[in-house]
Design an enzyme around this catalytic site. Structure first.
Site, PDB file in Angstrom:
ATOM      1  N   ALA A 147     -11.759  -5.469  14.300  1.00 19.58           N
ATOM      2  CA  ALA A 147     -11.348  -6.709  14.476  1.00 19.58           C
ATOM      3  C   ALA A 147      -9.874  -7.129  13.432  1.00 19.58           C
ATOM      4  O   ALA A 147      -8.835  -7.871  14.126  1.00 19.58           O
ATOM      5  CB  ALA A 147     -12.421  -7.748  14.017  1.00 19.58           C
ATOM      6  N   ILE A 162      -4.942  10.594  11.684  1.00 19.82           N
ATOM      7  CA  ILE A 162      -3.820  10.822  11.069  1.00 19.82           C
ATOM      8  C   ILE A 162      -4.429  11.780   9.791  1.00 19.82           C
ATOM      9  O   ILE A 162      -5.407  11.514   9.057  1.00 19.82           O
ATOM     10  CB  ILE A 162      -2.998   9.821  10.455  1.00 19.82           C
ATOM     11  CG1 ILE A 162      -2.561   8.867  11.447  1.00 19.82           C
ATOM     12  CG2 ILE A 162      -1.845  10.331   9.610  1.00 19.82           C
ATOM     13  CD1 ILE A 162      -1.589   9.334  12.612  1.00 19.82           C
ATOM     14  N   ARG A 194       0.446   5.513  -1.947  1.00 18.99           N
ATOM     15  CA  ARG A 194      -0.009   6.919  -1.389  1.00 18.99           C
ATOM     16  C   ARG A 194      -0.209   6.812   0.210  1.00 18.99           C
ATOM     17  O   ARG A 194      -0.006   5.657   0.741  1.00 18.99           O
ATOM     18  CB  ARG A 194      -1.386   7.177  -2.014  1.00 18.99           C
ATOM     19  CG  ARG A 194      -2.764   6.235  -1.867  1.00 18.99           C
ATOM     20  CD  ARG A 194      -3.464   6.534  -2.617  1.00 18.99           C
ATOM     21  NE  ARG A 194      -4.742   5.848  -2.550  1.00 18.99           N
ATOM     22  CZ  ARG A 194      -5.974   6.220  -1.841  1.00 18.99           C
ATOM     23  NH1 ARG A 194      -5.870   7.239  -1.011  1.00 18.99           N
ATOM     24  NH2 ARG A 194      -6.910   5.423  -1.872  1.00 18.99           N
ATOM     25  N   VAL A 218      -2.675  -8.006  -1.585  1.00 18.26           N
ATOM     26  CA  VAL A 218      -2.067  -8.523  -0.407  1.00 18.26           C
ATOM     27  C   VAL A 218      -2.923  -9.823  -0.270  1.00 18.26           C
ATOM     28  O   VAL A 218      -2.698 -10.536   0.444  1.00 18.26           O
ATOM     29  CB  VAL A 218      -1.765  -7.698   0.765  1.00 18.26           C
ATOM     30  CG1 VAL A 218      -0.715  -6.620   0.262  1.00 18.26           C
ATOM     31  CG2 VAL A 218      -3.120  -6.983   1.007  1.00 18.26           C
ATOM     32  N   GLY A 262       0.829  -1.097  -0.092  1.00 20.22           N
ATOM     33  CA  GLY A 262      -0.024   0.004  -0.189  1.00 20.22           C
ATOM     34  C   GLY A 262       0.994   1.342  -0.019  1.00 20.22           C
ATOM     35  O   GLY A 262       0.384   2.480   0.668  1.00 20.22           O
ATOM     36  N   SER A 309      -3.983   0.141  14.166  1.00 19.03           N
ATOM     37  CA  SER A 309      -4.836   1.242  14.471  1.00 19.03           C
ATOM     38  C   SER A 309      -5.148   1.248  16.075  1.00 19.03           C
ATOM     39  O   SER A 309      -5.521   0.317  16.436  1.00 19.03           O
ATOM     40  CB  SER A 309      -5.955   1.280  13.557  1.00 19.03           C
ATOM     41  OG  SER A 309      -6.975   2.152  14.090  1.00 19.03           O
ATOM     42  N   LYS A 314      -7.517  -5.288  12.653  1.00 18.73           N
ATOM     43  CA  LYS A 314      -6.619  -4.284  13.388  1.00 18.73           C
ATOM     44  C   LYS A 314      -6.100  -5.019  14.801  1.00 18.73           C
ATOM     45  O   LYS A 314      -4.900  -5.099  14.970  1.00 18.73           O
ATOM     46  CB  LYS A 314      -6.777  -2.971  13.633  1.00 18.73           C
ATOM     47  CG  LYS A 314      -6.880  -2.372  12.160  1.00 18.73           C
ATOM     48  CD  LYS A 314      -5.790  -2.447  11.377  1.00 18.73           C
ATOM     49  CE  LYS A 314      -5.544  -1.408  10.261  1.00 18.73           C
ATOM     50  NZ  LYS A 314      -4.500  -1.420   9.241  1.00 18.73           N
ATOM     51  N   ASN A 368       1.407  -2.373   5.500  1.00 14.23           N
ATOM     52  CA  ASN A 368       0.617  -1.192   5.484  1.00 14.23           C
ATOM     53  C   ASN A 368      -0.782  -1.006   4.946  1.00 14.23           C
ATOM     54  O   ASN A 368      -1.603  -0.501   5.033  1.00 14.23           O
ATOM     55  CB  ASN A 368       1.575   0.102   5.053  1.00 14.23           C
ATOM     56  CG  ASN A 368       0.642   1.392   4.815  1.00 14.23           C
ATOM     57  OD1 ASN A 368       0.352   2.094   5.983  1.00 14.23           O
ATOM     58  ND2 ASN A 368       0.497   1.729   3.686  1.00 14.23           N
ATOM     59  N   TYR A 384     -13.090  -3.574  10.782  1.00 13.53           N
ATOM     60  CA  TYR A 384     -11.767  -2.977  10.461  1.00 13.53           C
ATOM     61  C   TYR A 384     -11.171  -3.239  11.988  1.00 13.53           C
ATOM     62  O   TYR A 384     -10.175  -3.374  12.077  1.00 13.53           O
ATOM     63  CB  TYR A 384     -11.938  -1.337  10.337  1.00 13.53           C
ATOM     64  CG  TYR A 384     -10.583  -0.688  10.132  1.00 13.53           C
ATOM     65  CD1 TYR A 384     -10.127  -0.768   9.125  1.00 13.53           C
ATOM     66  CD2 TYR A 384     -10.291   0.143  11.223  1.00 13.53           C
ATOM     67  CE1 TYR A 384      -8.961   0.141   8.861  1.00 13.53           C
ATOM     68  CE2 TYR A 384      -9.333   0.951  10.958  1.00 13.53           C
ATOM     69  CZ  TYR A 384      -8.479   0.889  10.103  1.00 13.53           C
ATOM     70  OH  TYR A 384      -7.354   1.702   9.954  1.00 13.53           O
TER      71      TYR A 384
HETATM   72  P1  NDP Z   1      -4.786   4.875   1.831  1.00 10.85           P
HETATM   73  O1  NDP Z   1      -6.240   4.495   1.514  1.00 10.85           O
HETATM   74  O2  NDP Z   1      -4.476   6.226   1.661  1.00 10.85           O
HETATM   75  O3  NDP Z   1      -3.389   3.981   1.287  1.00 10.85           O
HETATM   76  C1  NDP Z   1      -3.748   2.476   1.472  1.00 10.85           C
HETATM   77  C2  NDP Z   1      -3.310   1.938   0.015  1.00 10.85           C
HETATM   78  O4  NDP Z   1      -3.296   0.603  -0.014  1.00 10.85           O
HETATM   79  C3  NDP Z   1      -3.839   2.325  -1.294  1.00 10.85           C
HETATM   80  O5  NDP Z   1      -2.834   2.948  -2.126  1.00 10.85           O
HETATM   81  C4  NDP Z   1      -4.527   1.381  -1.764  1.00 10.85           C
HETATM   82  O6  NDP Z   1      -4.951   1.203  -3.110  1.00 10.85           O
HETATM   83  C5  NDP Z   1      -3.705   0.132  -1.422  1.00 10.85           C
HETATM   84  N1  NDP Z   1      -4.609  -0.967  -1.209  1.00 10.85           N
HETATM   85  C6  NDP Z   1      -5.722  -1.441  -1.012  1.00 10.85           C
HETATM   86  N2  NDP Z   1      -6.224  -2.528  -1.222  1.00 10.85           N
HETATM   87  C7  NDP Z   1      -5.101  -3.197  -1.359  1.00 10.85           C
HETATM   88  C8  NDP Z   1      -4.675  -4.556  -1.710  1.00 10.85           C
HETATM   89  N3  NDP Z   1      -5.764  -5.652  -1.721  1.00 10.85           N
HETATM   90  N4  NDP Z   1      -3.322  -4.904  -1.979  1.00 10.85           N
HETATM   91  C9  NDP Z   1      -2.385  -3.906  -2.032  1.00 10.85           C
HETATM   92  N5  NDP Z   1      -2.720  -2.714  -1.553  1.00 10.85           N
HETATM   93  C10 NDP Z   1      -3.840  -2.253  -1.520  1.00 10.85           C
HETATM   94  O7  NDP Z   1      -4.668   4.635   3.421  1.00 10.85           O
HETATM   95  P2  NDP Z   1      -3.783   5.274   4.625  1.00 10.85           P
HETATM   96  O8  NDP Z   1      -2.604   5.747   3.937  1.00 10.85           O
HETATM   97  O9  NDP Z   1      -4.835   6.309   5.317  1.00 10.85           O
HETATM   98  O10 NDP Z   1      -3.628   4.064   5.815  1.00 10.85           O
HETATM   99  C11 NDP Z   1      -2.541   3.029   5.476  1.00 10.85           C
HETATM  100  C12 NDP Z   1      -2.540   2.340   6.765  1.00 10.85           C
HETATM  101  O11 NDP Z   1      -2.902   3.016   7.826  1.00 10.85           O
HETATM  102  C13 NDP Z   1      -3.768   1.338   6.492  1.00 10.85           C
HETATM  103  O12 NDP Z   1      -3.515  -0.094   7.174  1.00 10.85           O
HETATM  104  C14 NDP Z   1      -4.946   2.015   7.605  1.00 10.85           C
HETATM  105  O13 NDP Z   1      -5.862   1.181   8.083  1.00 10.85           O
HETATM  106  C15 NDP Z   1      -3.989   2.428   8.576  1.00 10.85           C
HETATM  107  N6  NDP Z   1      -4.517   3.700   9.504  1.00 10.85           N
HETATM  108  C16 NDP Z   1      -4.705   4.617   8.878  1.00 10.85           C
HETATM  109  C17 NDP Z   1      -5.339   5.664   9.732  1.00 10.85           C
HETATM  110  C18 NDP Z   1      -5.523   7.098   9.231  1.00 10.85           C
HETATM  111  O14 NDP Z   1      -5.786   8.069   9.919  1.00 10.85           O
HETATM  112  N7  NDP Z   1      -5.584   7.382   7.756  1.00 10.85           N
HETATM  113  C19 NDP Z   1      -5.371   5.550  11.207  1.00 10.85           C
HETATM  114  C20 NDP Z   1      -4.961   4.317  11.537  1.00 10.85           C
HETATM  115  C21 NDP Z   1      -4.400   3.425  10.653  1.00 10.85           C
HETATM  116  P3  NDP Z   1      -6.172   1.767  -3.542  1.00 10.85           P
HETATM  117  O15 NDP Z   1      -6.419   3.212  -3.366  1.00 10.85           O
HETATM  118  O16 NDP Z   1      -6.308   1.621  -5.076  1.00 10.85           O
HETATM  119  O17 NDP Z   1      -7.338   1.100  -2.955  1.00 10.85           O
END
Ligand code: NDP
Length: 246
Positions: free
Chosen positions: A156, A187, A15, A63, A12, A141, A158, A89, A154
Site C-alpha cells: 500500500a 534485487i 547502504r 524521513v 536511506g 516496488s 509503494k 529511497n 508495504y
Molecule cells: P536497506 O534496508 O538495505 O536500506 C534502507 C536504508 O534506509 C537503511 O540504511 C535504513 O537504515 C534507512 N532507513 C530506514 N528507516 C529510515 C528513516 N526513517 N529515515 C531515514 N532512513 C531510514 O533497503 P534496500 O536497499 O533493500 O531498499 C531500498 C529501497 O528500495 C526501499 O525503499 C525498498 O523498499 C526498495 N526496494 C527494495 C527491493 C529489494 O529487493 N531490496 C525491491 C523493491 C524495492 P537502517 O538500516 O538503520 O534501518
C-alpha cells in the site's frame, strides 16, 4: 546544464540500493548527500564516496519526522546552497498477513515509506522551485502493482508512492521539476541473500530474465531519470524487474 557538479540527496543512502545510487551519481561527478537514520553508517558511506573525488555530506534524518526532515535540508543548504536531485529511497518492511498485522506496524511502514516521500519532496520542491530545476526519483516496488501476501502495509505504501509521484509531476512540471518512480523487482541485497536456495530458485522461476537484479540495475534507472537530458520524462514509472511484471 550538465550533471557534473550537481547536488544529489539520497535518503536511506548509507547502504543497499541507496548506497549504489549514491556511488553512481558520484561517478558522474555529483556532490552527494547521504541522508540516513544511521549516523555512523552514513558517515562511513559519505567517506567512501569522497574517494570518487566529489564532495559528500552525511546528514542524520528520520524521513517520517517533519522536524528531522527540515533540519536535514537546512544543513544541506548551508553546505551546498542547492539541491538538484532528490532520491526518496528510504524504506522498511514489517511483514505479516492482514489479520495479524499490528496497527503500529502498518503506521510505521506508511510513515517511513510514504509520508517520508511527501515530507522530503515538500522540502526539496521549495528549493527546486526557486532554482527552476529539479529531479525527483521515488523508489517504489513491483509489489505496488502485483500485491504480495504478507505485505499489505508495504505494498500500500509503494502504491501510494505512484499516485504521489504523478501528482508531484503535474504540480511542478512548469517549474522545471520532474518526478518519476523506479519500481524494482527482486534485487540482490541482504534481504534476498537471507533466503534459502530453494526459495530463491522458486522466485527466479517467475522472472523471465531468470536472475535477481542488482543494485546497479536500479541505480542505472535512477541516474537516467535524473539526467538534465531527461527533462521531458515525468510522472512515469520505470520497472526494473527482469520482466517479472509488465
Ligand atoms: P536497506 O534496508 O538495505 O536500506 C534502507 C536504508 O534506509 C537503511 O540504511 C535504513 O537504515 C534507512 N532507513 C530506514 N528507516 C529510515 C528513516 N526513517 N529515515 C531515514 N532512513 C531510514 O533497503 P534496500 O536497499 O533493500 O531498499 C531500498 C529501497 O528500495 C526501499 O525503499 C525498498 O523498499 C526498495 N526496494 C527494495 C527491493 C529489494 O529487493 N531490496 C525491491 C523493491 C524495492 P537502517 O538500516 O538503520 O534501518
Amino acid at each position: 546544464m550538465e550533471i557534473k557538479g550537481q547536488v544529489a540527496f539520497i535518503t536511506g543512502g548509507a547502504r543497499g540500493i541507496g548506497k549504489a545510487i549514491a556511488g553512481a551519481f558520484a561517478e558522474l561527478g555529483c556532490n552527494i548527500v547521504i541522508a540516513d537514520i544511521d549516523p555512523e553508517l552514513s558517515s562511513r558511506t559519505a567517506g567512501e564516496i569522497k574517494e570518487a573525488g566529489v564532495d559528500s555530506l552525511a546528514v542524520q534524518i528520520d524521513v517520517s519526522s517533519s522536524v528531522s526532515v527540515s533540519s536535514a535540508f537546512k544543513s544541506v543548504m548551508e553546505k551546498f546552497g542547492r539541491i538538484d536531485i532528490l532520491v526518496n529511497n528510504a524504506g522498511i518492511t514489517k511483514d505479516n498477513v492482514i489479520i495479524r498485522m499490528k496497527e503500529e506496524d502498518w503506521d510505521a511502514v506508511l510513515n517511513i515509506n510514504l509520508k517520508g516521500v511527501f515530507l522530503c519532496s515538500k522540502e526539496a520542491i521549495r528549493i527546486m522551485s526557486k532554482q527552476r530545476y529539479g529531479r525527483i526519483v521515488n523508489i517504489a516496488s513491483v509489489v505496488a502493482f502485483m500485491g504480495n501476501p504478507g505485505q499489505a502495509n508495504y505494498s500500500a505504501s509503494k502504491a501510494g508512492i505512484i499516485g504521489l509521484t504523478k501528482t508531484t509531476a503535474k504540480e511542478y512540471a512548469s517549474r522545471g521539476i520532474t518526478a518519476n518512480a523506479v519500481a524494482p523487482g527482486f534485487i540482490v541485497t541482504a534481504m534476498t541473500d537471507a533466503l534459502s536456495d530453494h526459495v530463491k530458485q522458486e522466485m527466479k522461476k517467475a522472472i523471465p530474465a531468470g536472475e535477481f537484479g542488482t543494485v546497479q540495475d536500479v541505480a542505472n534507472a535512477v541516474v537516467f531519470l535524473s539526467l538534465p537530458e531527461s527533462g521531458y520524462i515525468t510522472g512515469q514509472v520505470v520497472h526494473v524487474n527482469g520482466g517479472m511484471y509488465m
